[in-house]
Design a protein around this motif. Structure first.
Motif, short mmCIF file in Angstrom:
data_model
loop_
_atom_site.label_atom_id
_atom_site.label_comp_id
_atom_site.label_asym_id
_atom_site.label_seq_id
_atom_site.Cartn_x
_atom_site.Cartn_y
_atom_site.Cartn_z
N MET A 1 0.85 -1.20 0.00
CA MET A 1 0.00 0.00 0.00
C MET A 1 0.88 1.24 0.00
N ARG A 2 0.66 2.07 -1.00
CA ARG A 2 1.52 3.23 -1.17
C ARG A 2 0.66 4.50 -1.17
N PHE A 3 0.93 5.40 -0.24
CA PHE A 3 0.18 6.66 -0.20
C PHE A 3 0.81 7.67 -1.15
N THR A 18 -2.36 3.70 -3.71
CA THR A 18 -2.52 2.58 -4.62
C THR A 18 -2.16 1.32 -3.85
N LEU A 19 -2.92 0.28 -4.15
CA LEU A 19 -2.68 -1.03 -3.53
C LEU A 19 -2.54 -2.00 -4.69
N GLY A 20 -1.30 -2.36 -5.03
CA GLY A 20 -1.10 -3.08 -6.28
C GLY A 20 -1.56 -2.18 -7.42
N GLU A 21 -2.50 -2.70 -8.20
CA GLU A 21 -3.01 -1.91 -9.33
C GLU A 21 -4.26 -1.10 -8.99
N LEU A 26 -8.70 7.09 1.12
CA LEU A 26 -9.06 6.82 2.52
C LEU A 26 -9.35 8.15 3.20
N TRP A 27 -10.52 8.22 3.84
CA TRP A 27 -10.87 9.42 4.62
C TRP A 27 -10.91 9.04 6.11
N LEU A 132 -3.63 -0.15 9.26
CA LEU A 132 -3.18 1.21 9.57
C LEU A 132 -3.55 1.55 11.01
N GLU A 133 -2.65 2.24 11.69
CA GLU A 133 -2.88 2.54 13.10
C GLU A 133 -4.12 3.41 13.31
#
Lengths: 243, 243
Positions: A1-3, A18-21, A26-27, A132-133
């Motif tokens: 997972m890349r922000f 993006t998560l893979g493709e 996210l809010w 995610l925390e």
């Protein structure tokens, strides 16, 4: 997972990822820490993860309920590349409707095909986001109407983390079997004058749900004309079941 | 209008009265002064003006919304004398059901007959109650399901003071024509597994209403099993339209 970006306004933090493709958003409440309820939202056909009706609902879930909300683009939508097979089928269906075929069974068949891809994708999204925390492993809700219902019914049926769902503007043609496996509370939105989904098929989908608590909310108007007061009801529904 | 008793508890004042031959009860906030919204409630078959479901709803309308609420006994119910004609018809209907006739058309025919008496009675009740200083001529709402729907549809259609109505557990057989004259907002309660009113007839009654704003709330369960959360929704509905 890349922000890939983070912005915030009016107490709501928005992170693109993006998560893979899969491109997603996210809010969360600004400064959120620790586990909280998470709503996964499925957008409508031809729309995308930040369509106005998704964004407006997501911001209220965060601002008024302190929930986290995640939405991703359905294949062939938003920031995702064109999908040749889906495109071909859509073009074929268009031609079949122009030749006089009924629209509803074609839509249902198409959604069933796409759901075979989105159900595992969305489960992966839950896996990643709940690590995610500032989201954590709280109870999960699902919100989706129209395409978001066609894809949502098999998702909710398959995913035990989902504890409550808002569905609607969809019929039983492709999803009745999955609907019969849904047992969590459902608020089901039906537009009485829906020009895309025959009323009897919507009622049949509501009927097929085996949830002990399910409520059908039917209002006059066409497919895209859900009245604004239903969002107030949705907030209370999720608060009651996830809060 | 003659008041026969007055009690109060938890901020709610309850006054029993008779208006001609009609026994009634008026609930208002303790110490109320000046005009306020008024809800007229119609009770169910075999019940009366202070049946538990009427009383519970009335107390919440007063305590949480600051409304006035009035309910009267339907002819042949509660503190009213037995009505020979109604009794005879009820006995006949019972025999016809035992002989295999359908229940719903018999109920519908009976309610249409009683409505010819209750519509003018209830209008007289509004006239009298709205002259009281602690009620006044504010907007009026109507709440009634089952018998209260069968009698309520012609009442709401006939009475322009009614600005919003909660109806339900009733079918279109006897009331479709009156329903087509209703244009005020309606919240319509339907029990999905109603053993007394066929689902298609309930949907047809909802369909017949010409209100621009009408919402059908359908929940699983039998005739008498409206879930408790619907009362919360009713309070918000009346607050939105009368408050």
């Amino acid at each position: 997972m890349r922000f890939t970006s983070e912005t915030s306004s009016d107490g709501v933090c928005e992170q693109l990822f993006t998560l893979g493709e899969i491109p997603g958003v996210l809010w969360t409440p600004v400064g959120a820490a620790g586990a909280r309820p998470l709503i996964l939202m499925g957008h409508g056909g031809g729309q995308h993860k930040k369509a106005p009706d998704i964004l407006g609902r997501a911001r209220r879930f965060v601002a008024e309920c302190d929930f986290a909300v995640v939405a991703v683009d359905v294949p062939g939508h938003g920031d995702r590349p064109t999908d040749e097979e889906y495109d071909r089928i859509a073009t074929e269906n268009q031609a079949r409707v122009e030749a006089g075929e009924e629209l509803a069974p074609l839509i249902a068949g198409f959604q069933a095909l796409v759901a075979r891809q989105t159900v595992p994708e969305w489960r992966t999204v839950l896996d990643a986001v709940q690590q995610l925390e500032h989201v954590g492993a709280g109870p999960v809700g699902y919100w989706g109407v129209s395409l978001g219902c066609g894809l949502g019914v098999p998702f909710v049926a398959a995913e035990p983390r989902v504890r409550a769902a808002v569905l609607g503007l969809g019929g039983a043609l492709a999803t009745a079997e999955a609907a019969a496996r849904i047992t969590v509370p459902v608020e089901f939105l039906l537009q009485w004058d829906d020009e895309r989904v025959p009323r009897a098929q919507s009622l049949a989908l509501f009927d097929a749900l085996t949830s002990a608590e399910k409520t059908l909310h039917a209002n006059p108007g066409k497919h895209g004309e859900i009245p604004a007061f239903e969002l107030d009801s949705t907030l209370r529904f999720f608060t009651r079941h996830l809060g």
